[in-house]
Design a protein around this motif. Structure first.
Motif, short mmCIF file in Angstrom:
data_model
loop_
_atom_site.label_atom_id
_atom_site.label_comp_id
_atom_site.label_asym_id
_atom_site.label_seq_id
_atom_site.Cartn_x
_atom_site.Cartn_y
_atom_site.Cartn_z
N ALA A 230 65.56 -15.75 70.23
CA ALA A 230 64.65 -16.80 70.39
C ALA A 230 63.89 -17.03 69.51
CB ALA A 230 64.02 -16.41 71.68
N THR A 231 63.26 -15.92 68.66
CA THR A 231 62.44 -16.34 67.32
C THR A 231 63.33 -16.82 66.48
OG1 THR A 231 61.34 -14.02 68.09
CG2 THR A 231 61.15 -14.99 65.71
N MET A 232 64.32 -16.64 66.20
CA MET A 232 65.24 -17.30 65.44
C MET A 232 65.75 -18.67 65.64
SD MET A 232 67.16 -14.20 63.56
CE MET A 232 68.23 -13.77 65.04
N GLY A 233 65.58 -19.17 67.15
CA GLY A 233 66.13 -20.39 67.61
C GLY A 233 67.43 -20.20 68.06
N LYS A 234 67.95 -19.15 68.53
CA LYS A 234 69.32 -18.93 69.00
C LYS A 234 69.18 -18.52 70.31
CE LYS A 234 71.11 -17.59 64.48
NZ LYS A 234 71.56 -16.62 63.66
N LYS A 235 69.97 -18.88 71.04
CA LYS A 235 70.23 -18.29 72.44
C LYS A 235 71.32 -17.10 72.47
CE LYS A 235 69.39 -22.31 75.40
NZ LYS A 235 69.91 -23.16 76.65
N VAL A 236 70.82 -16.13 72.79
CA VAL A 236 71.68 -14.80 72.86
C VAL A 236 71.29 -14.11 74.06
CG1 VAL A 236 72.08 -12.50 71.90
CG2 VAL A 236 71.43 -14.51 70.25
N LYS A 237 72.14 -14.29 75.12
CA LYS A 237 72.17 -13.65 76.41
C LYS A 237 72.36 -12.35 76.29
CE LYS A 237 71.75 -14.44 80.96
NZ LYS A 237 70.17 -14.67 81.58
N THR A 238 71.50 -11.56 77.20
CA THR A 238 71.52 -10.03 77.29
C THR A 238 71.55 -9.75 78.67
OG1 THR A 238 69.00 -9.61 77.31
CG2 THR A 238 69.89 -10.02 75.31
N ASP A 239 71.84 -8.39 79.08
CA ASP A 239 71.61 -7.85 80.28
C ASP A 239 70.22 -7.30 80.48
OD1 ASP A 239 71.85 -5.30 78.89
OD2 ASP A 239 73.74 -4.57 79.96
N CYS A 240 69.39 -7.19 79.50
CA CYS A 240 67.96 -6.72 79.34
C CYS A 240 68.01 -5.22 79.45
CB CYS A 240 67.22 -7.49 80.36
SG CYS A 240 65.35 -7.51 80.04
N SER A 241 68.91 -4.58 79.24
CA SER A 241 68.98 -2.99 79.09
C SER A 241 68.30 -2.57 78.16
CB SER A 241 70.39 -2.64 79.22
OG SER A 241 71.32 -2.70 78.10
N ILE A 242 68.39 -3.26 76.81
CA ILE A 242 67.40 -2.85 75.84
C ILE A 242 66.23 -3.86 75.92
CG2 ILE A 242 67.08 -2.70 73.38
CD1 ILE A 242 70.35 -2.46 73.20
N ASN B 163 56.04 -13.10 66.51
CA ASN B 163 57.59 -13.26 66.97
C ASN B 163 57.49 -13.69 68.30
OD1 ASN B 163 59.10 -12.46 64.52
ND2 ASN B 163 59.11 -10.39 65.22
N ILE B 164 56.52 -13.54 69.13
CA ILE B 164 56.40 -14.06 70.52
C ILE B 164 56.14 -15.51 70.51
CG2 ILE B 164 54.94 -14.04 72.52
CD1 ILE B 164 54.97 -11.11 72.51
N ALA B 165 54.97 -15.82 69.52
CA ALA B 165 54.61 -17.23 69.30
C ALA B 165 55.94 -18.07 68.58
CB ALA B 165 53.32 -17.09 67.85
N LYS B 166 56.61 -17.57 67.83
CA LYS B 166 57.88 -18.25 67.48
C LYS B 166 59.03 -18.66 68.35
CE LYS B 166 57.65 -16.59 62.67
NZ LYS B 166 58.27 -15.32 61.85
N ALA B 167 59.03 -17.38 69.47
CA ALA B 167 60.01 -17.63 70.21
C ALA B 167 59.59 -18.57 71.37
CB ALA B 167 60.46 -16.33 70.81
N ASN B 168 58.36 -18.40 71.68
CA ASN B 168 57.77 -19.63 72.53
C ASN B 168 57.77 -20.92 71.99
OD1 ASN B 168 56.95 -18.01 74.93
ND2 ASN B 168 55.00 -17.25 73.84
N GLU B 169 57.58 -20.97 70.79
CA GLU B 169 57.70 -22.31 70.15
C GLU B 169 59.19 -22.88 70.17
OE1 GLU B 169 57.47 -24.32 65.74
OE2 GLU B 169 55.92 -22.72 66.45
N ASN B 170 59.90 -22.09 69.77
CA ASN B 170 61.55 -22.46 70.02
C ASN B 170 62.02 -22.77 71.32
OD1 ASN B 170 61.99 -22.37 67.10
ND2 ASN B 170 62.39 -20.18 67.12
N MET B 171 61.74 -21.82 72.42
CA MET B 171 62.02 -22.08 73.79
C MET B 171 61.49 -23.31 74.34
SD MET B 171 64.15 -19.68 74.45
CE MET B 171 64.25 -19.78 75.99
N SER B 172 60.21 -24.00 73.77
CA SER B 172 59.98 -25.05 74.28
C SER B 172 60.43 -26.25 73.85
CB SER B 172 58.48 -25.05 73.95
OG SER B 172 58.28 -25.31 72.63
N LYS B 173 61.29 -26.21 72.86
CA LYS B 173 62.19 -27.28 72.14
C LYS B 173 63.12 -27.40 73.09
CE LYS B 173 61.08 -26.10 67.35
NZ LYS B 173 61.77 -25.50 66.16
N LYS B 174 63.44 -28.78 73.29
CA LYS B 174 64.49 -29.21 74.28
C LYS B 174 66.07 -28.70 73.90
CE LYS B 174 62.35 -33.34 75.38
NZ LYS B 174 62.31 -34.99 75.75
N ASN B 175 66.13 -28.48 72.68
CA ASN B 175 67.61 -27.79 72.42
C ASN B 175 67.89 -26.36 72.70
OD1 ASN B 175 65.97 -27.01 70.21
ND2 ASN B 175 67.41 -27.37 68.57
N MET B 176 66.78 -25.83 73.16
CA MET B 176 66.89 -24.57 73.39
C MET B 176 67.22 -24.24 74.78
SD MET B 176 66.59 -21.97 71.11
CE MET B 176 66.23 -20.39 71.87
#
Length: 80
Positions: A28-40, A67-80
């Protein structure tokens, strides 16, 4: 600000539910959607952040607040 962040690291035997719809926080920080199982994952200020692998977690933890700030910014964009 980084000093104000309380870090509690966790990698449990069961998958957690995290921020960014369980997407990799570093992705998310890099503007990519990478699904996880959240085990890490990592706990930062009472929130769970998920990662696709240990390398992503290590990179993210170098500057969690930034990184949280960047990820939040990217996630708020419509393309994320």
């Amino acid at each position: 600000m980084a000093g104000a962040i309380v870090l509690g690291l966790s990698t449990g035997a069961f998958a957690a539910t995290g921020e960014f719809d369980d997407m990799c926080a570093m992705g998310a920080t890099m503007g990519k959607k990478v699904k996880t199982d959240c085990s890490i994952n990592a706990q930062i200020e009472g929130k769970t952040y998920c990662f696709g692998n240990e390398a992503a977690k290590t990179e993210f933890m170098k500057d969690p607040a930034g990184n949280i700030a960047k990820a939040n910014e990217n996630m708020s964009k419509k393309n994320m």
